[in-house]
Motif scaffolding. Structure first.
Motif, PDB file in Angstrom:
ATOM      1  N   UNK A 115      -3.405 -13.109  -3.901  1.00 53.94           N
ATOM      2  CA  UNK A 115      -3.100 -13.087  -2.475  1.00 53.94           C
ATOM      3  C   UNK A 115      -2.066 -12.053  -2.095  1.00 53.94           C
ATOM      4  N   UNK A 116      -1.342 -11.531  -3.077  1.00 57.93           N
ATOM      5  CA  UNK A 116      -0.307 -10.529  -2.805  1.00 57.93           C
ATOM      6  C   UNK A 116      -0.815  -9.101  -2.958  1.00 57.93           C
ATOM      7  N   UNK A 117      -2.101  -8.934  -3.313  1.00 60.42           N
ATOM      8  CA  UNK A 117      -2.644  -7.601  -3.500  1.00 60.42           C
ATOM      9  C   UNK A 117      -2.904  -6.944  -2.153  1.00 60.42           C
ATOM     10  N   UNK A 118      -2.734  -5.620  -2.097  1.00 59.32           N
ATOM     11  CA  UNK A 118      -2.911  -4.866  -0.849  1.00 59.32           C
ATOM     12  C   UNK A 118      -4.385  -4.521  -0.652  1.00 59.32           C
ATOM     13  N   UNK A 119      -5.184  -5.544  -0.358  1.00 58.75           N
ATOM     14  CA  UNK A 119      -6.606  -5.312  -0.132  1.00 58.75           C
ATOM     15  C   UNK A 119      -7.443  -5.656  -1.358  1.00 58.75           C
ATOM     16  N   UNK A 190       5.551 -13.692  -5.261  1.00 58.16           N
ATOM     17  CA  UNK A 190       4.748 -13.507  -4.056  1.00 58.16           C
ATOM     18  C   UNK A 190       5.234 -12.239  -3.365  1.00 58.16           C
ATOM     19  N   UNK A 191       4.354 -11.288  -3.180  1.00 55.17           N
ATOM     20  CA  UNK A 191       4.716 -10.050  -2.477  1.00 55.17           C
ATOM     21  C   UNK A 191       4.274 -10.166  -1.025  1.00 55.17           C
ATOM     22  N   UNK A 192       5.165  -9.794  -0.120  1.00 57.31           N
ATOM     23  CA  UNK A 192       4.842  -9.870   1.292  1.00 57.31           C
ATOM     24  C   UNK A 192       4.137  -8.618   1.789  1.00 57.31           C
ATOM     25  N   UNK A 193       3.832  -8.595   3.069  1.00 60.50           N
ATOM     26  CA  UNK A 193       3.230  -7.422   3.696  1.00 60.50           C
ATOM     27  C   UNK A 193       4.293  -6.353   3.874  1.00 60.50           C
TER      28      UNK A 193
END
Length: 286
Positions: A115-119, A190-193
């Motif tokens: 869910x933390x992947x950029x696309x 967890x990485x955010x936007x």
């Protein structure tokens, strides 16, 4: 107690730094914080000055990896924490990385979940990288390309000459640590936007990231890539010979060419293995 240096490469990330730096200073008040301004044209330096954070400025953009190297050379800490300056990484996770580092590891990486992947495209690419690197090293690699990591400064500086100036410094440093038998661990994060627009261009950097696959092999054990390739050429040559012998009763030039390619690829692998070994020889300090 080890002194901590936190290094943030930043290119036109002023909007993100306005929110990130106050949190970072509050959570890690004793840490040395260095923002490496990679040729920004916004107010990055002014924002750093307002929060009394050290800023290293470049007159033009040299790349994310170059910023990492500049920050690592300038840092005075025994432990270095690298995190993105675009607001994706939560400063609260630093303590979790450091706690794991104190368990005998030399590098601890913040591993992003799906869910933390950029696309979807980046997620699929990172999954392939992780799988390949795991097969190459024999160790489970949860996130090969994460830029959020804590490392022991003396160990990390051994590999500065290997790090590229572009975006693949996490891959290079991770494989270098495994190759040198420096223990590496992963901590889920967890990485955010990100705040603002990404500097990664899908077409340009897609080709660049494709080369990471070959870098994974050449940085760790080239023979693990070249031996299977050599075997494929040998089997193709043998299959071609079997076919032509059954139908024409002769040996063709194609079979000879494929067998020759098999030998050449294998020899290239041997030479690459020796070059890779020399790459990790550390000079003796007087």
């Amino acid at each position: 107690m080890n002194r901590l240096s936190i290094i943030l490469p930043a290119k036109n990330e002023g909007a993100a730094l306005k929110a990130l730096l106050p949190r970072l200073c509050a959570i890690q008040p004793e840490a040395e914080i260095i923002v490496v301004d990679d040729g920004s044209t916004d107010d990055t330096c002014e924002i750093c000055a307002a929060h009394e954070v050290r800023c290293l400025s470049s007159p033009y953009s040299m790349g994310n990896g170059a910023a990492i190297k500049r920050g690592a050379r300038a840092a005075s800490g025994d432990v270095l924490v690298f995190m993105d300056g675009d607001g994706q990484h939560d400063p609260a996770d630093i303590e979790r990385l450091l706690e794991k580092l104190n368990h005998g590891y030399d590098m601890v990486v913040g591993a992003r979940d799906w869910g933390s992947q950029a696309g979807v495209g980046r997620g699929v690419a990172n999954t392939i990288y992780n799988w390949l690197a795991t097969r190459m090293t024999g160790h489970v690699i949860a996130d090969l390309t994460s830029g959020y990591r804590a490392v022991r400064a003396d160990k990390f500086r051994e590999f500065l000459h290997l790090l590229p100036n572009g975006f693949s410094y996490p891959t290079t440093s991770t494989m270098a640590f495994f190759r040198s038998a420096y223990p590496v661990a992963y901590v889920p994060i967890k990485a955010g936007q990100r705040v603002g627009k990404s500097h990664i261009k899908p077409l340009r950097d897609g080709i660049r990231f494709l080369l990471i696959i070959f870098k994974i092999a050449t940085l760790y054990s080239p023979l693990k890539l070249f031996v299977p390739a050599s075997l494929i050429f040998f089997l193709l040559g043998s299959s071609n010979y079997a076919w032509t012998y059954v139908h024409d009763g002769r040996l063709t030039n194609m079979s000879t060419l494929l067998w020759s390619a098999s030998v050449i690829v294998f020899l290239i692998g041997l030479v690459s293995e020796q070059i890779t070994s020399l790459t990790y020889i550390r000079p003796h300090k007087p």
